[in-house]
Design a protein around this motif. Structure first.
Motif, short mmCIF file in Angstrom:
data_model
loop_
_atom_site.label_atom_id
_atom_site.label_comp_id
_atom_site.label_asym_id
_atom_site.label_seq_id
_atom_site.Cartn_x
_atom_site.Cartn_y
_atom_site.Cartn_z
N GLU A 50 108.03 15.23 -1.03
CA GLU A 50 109.78 14.98 -1.19
C GLU A 50 110.19 15.97 -0.49
O GLU A 50 109.57 17.45 -0.08
N SER A 58 117.92 20.26 -5.97
CA SER A 58 118.52 21.53 -7.26
C SER A 58 117.21 20.40 -8.25
O SER A 58 116.86 21.47 -8.87
N GLU A 110 112.31 22.86 0.48
CA GLU A 110 113.22 22.74 0.52
C GLU A 110 113.38 24.17 1.58
O GLU A 110 112.81 25.09 1.61
N GLY A 170 110.89 20.76 5.99
CA GLY A 170 110.19 19.30 6.06
C GLY A 170 109.80 18.21 7.07
O GLY A 170 109.08 17.46 6.92
N LEU A 213 117.56 19.24 8.83
CA LEU A 213 117.88 20.22 10.00
C LEU A 213 116.44 20.56 9.74
O LEU A 213 115.71 21.44 9.29
N1 SAM Z 1 116.33 15.83 -3.91
C1 SAM Z 1 118.06 16.60 -3.86
C2 SAM Z 1 118.22 16.67 -5.71
O1 SAM Z 1 117.68 16.48 -6.22
O2 SAM Z 1 118.69 17.77 -5.80
C3 SAM Z 1 118.73 16.69 -3.03
C4 SAM Z 1 118.77 16.93 -2.27
S1 SAM Z 1 120.19 17.17 -0.82
C5 SAM Z 1 121.01 15.33 -0.59
C6 SAM Z 1 119.28 17.32 0.74
C7 SAM Z 1 118.12 18.94 0.43
O3 SAM Z 1 117.40 18.41 2.13
C8 SAM Z 1 119.07 19.99 1.30
O4 SAM Z 1 118.84 21.07 0.15
C9 SAM Z 1 118.96 20.55 2.41
O5 SAM Z 1 118.75 22.51 2.48
C10 SAM Z 1 117.31 20.36 2.47
N2 SAM Z 1 117.29 19.83 3.89
C11 SAM Z 1 117.93 19.20 4.78
N3 SAM Z 1 116.95 20.06 6.09
C12 SAM Z 1 115.16 20.10 5.50
C13 SAM Z 1 114.53 20.56 5.99
N4 SAM Z 1 114.04 19.80 7.19
N5 SAM Z 1 113.83 20.69 5.16
C14 SAM Z 1 113.95 21.08 3.89
N6 SAM Z 1 114.93 20.64 3.16
C15 SAM Z 1 115.61 20.32 3.61
#
Ligand code: SAM
Length: 226
Positions: free
Chosen positions: A87, A92, A110, A138, A210
């Motif tokens: 993932e 969270s 993350e 990621g 990002l």
């Molecule tokens: N799957 C999560 C949950 O169950 O709570 C919700 C995810 S939230 C919509 C999106 C997440 O992706 C954020 O925590 C953000 O920091 C992370 N994110 C954004 N770009 C990322 C990257 N390049 N690598 C890893 N995480 C990333």
């Protein structure tokens, strides 16, 4: 915080009215959504809404997805049980916990350390042991644990990151929202040898992915419609 505070009933209602009613039928996914206590993954001031039909704010300006979207994306991975999955976007930790009910091993990555640490604490408190959280970008995947039978990206990408396609196992599936700030489409990619097929599943709205193979913050802010 215990499940006896009325949360079990709220969770059952969530599964019946928000998830089954919208056409999710995979028994493994429904069982996973019934098993994972979503209230444990949301900030304390949001717990009253933990089983409501929407995304919720979590720390660091991020979100935990709507329960239906969590179930839909999980169903689109077509897990049978025992797979190694990745993932991208731990947030969270809720989606990772849902995947962990079905898959054999979940790797979740993350970019924000504080979120990764908090998610790890919640997973530990629930004794969910088959999730390994990494901090990093990621969009580059997690080469040391590839190949993956399924990959899920829970943030909006401008395009499908090539490293994620390359880290799919034969027959593996990638579920990812692709698009701009205001509209994204959930895409499902599947590896068949050196080739990939893909289909569109649903319109969605996510925070940005990002990173090197994702958005940079400036372009995301400027992005509008297709
Ligand atoms: N799957 C999560 C949950 O169950 O709570 C919700 C995810 S939230 C919509 C999106 C997440 O992706 C954020 O925590 C953000 O920091 C992370 N994110 C954004 N770009 C990322 C990257 N390049 N690598 C890893 N995480 C990333």
């Amino acid at each position: 915080m215990s499940d006896s505070e009325g949360y079990t009933g709220q969770r059952e209602t969530m599964v019946r009215e928000q998830i089954e009613r919208r056409g999710i039928y995979d028994p493994g996914v429904l069982a996973a959504m019934r098993a994972v206590p979503r209230h444990a993954f949301v900030p304390t001031d949001q717990r009253d809404w933990a089983y409501s039909d929407g995304a919720l704010r979590i720390e660091m300006g991020q979100t935990i997805s709507q329960p239906y979207i969590v179930a839909l994306m999980t169903e689109l991975m077509r897990l049978k049980g025992g797979e190694t999955v990745l993932e991208v976007g731990t947030g969270s930790g809720y989606q990772a916990a849902v995947l962990a009910q079905i898959a054999g091993q979940v790797y979740s990555i993350e970019r924000l350390t504080a979120l990764a640490e908090q998610a790890q604490q919640v997973l530990d408190s629930l004794a969910i042991k088959n999730v390994e959280i990494h901090v990093g970008d990621g969009t580059l995947g997690l080469t040391e644990h590839a190949p993956f039978q399924a990959i899920m990206v829970t943030a909006a990408a401008p395009k499908v990151p090539k490293p994620l396609l390359e880290q799919l196992d034969e027959g593996g599936r990638l579920v990812i929202p692709v698009g701009s700030k205001y509209n994204q489409i959930l895409e499902v990619w599947q590896r068949q040898g050196a080739k990939y097929t893909h289909e569109m599943a649903s319109a969605v709205v996510f925070v940005p992915l990002l990173g090197d193979e994702g958005w940079n913050e400036k372009d995301w802010k400027k992005s509008r419609f297709w």
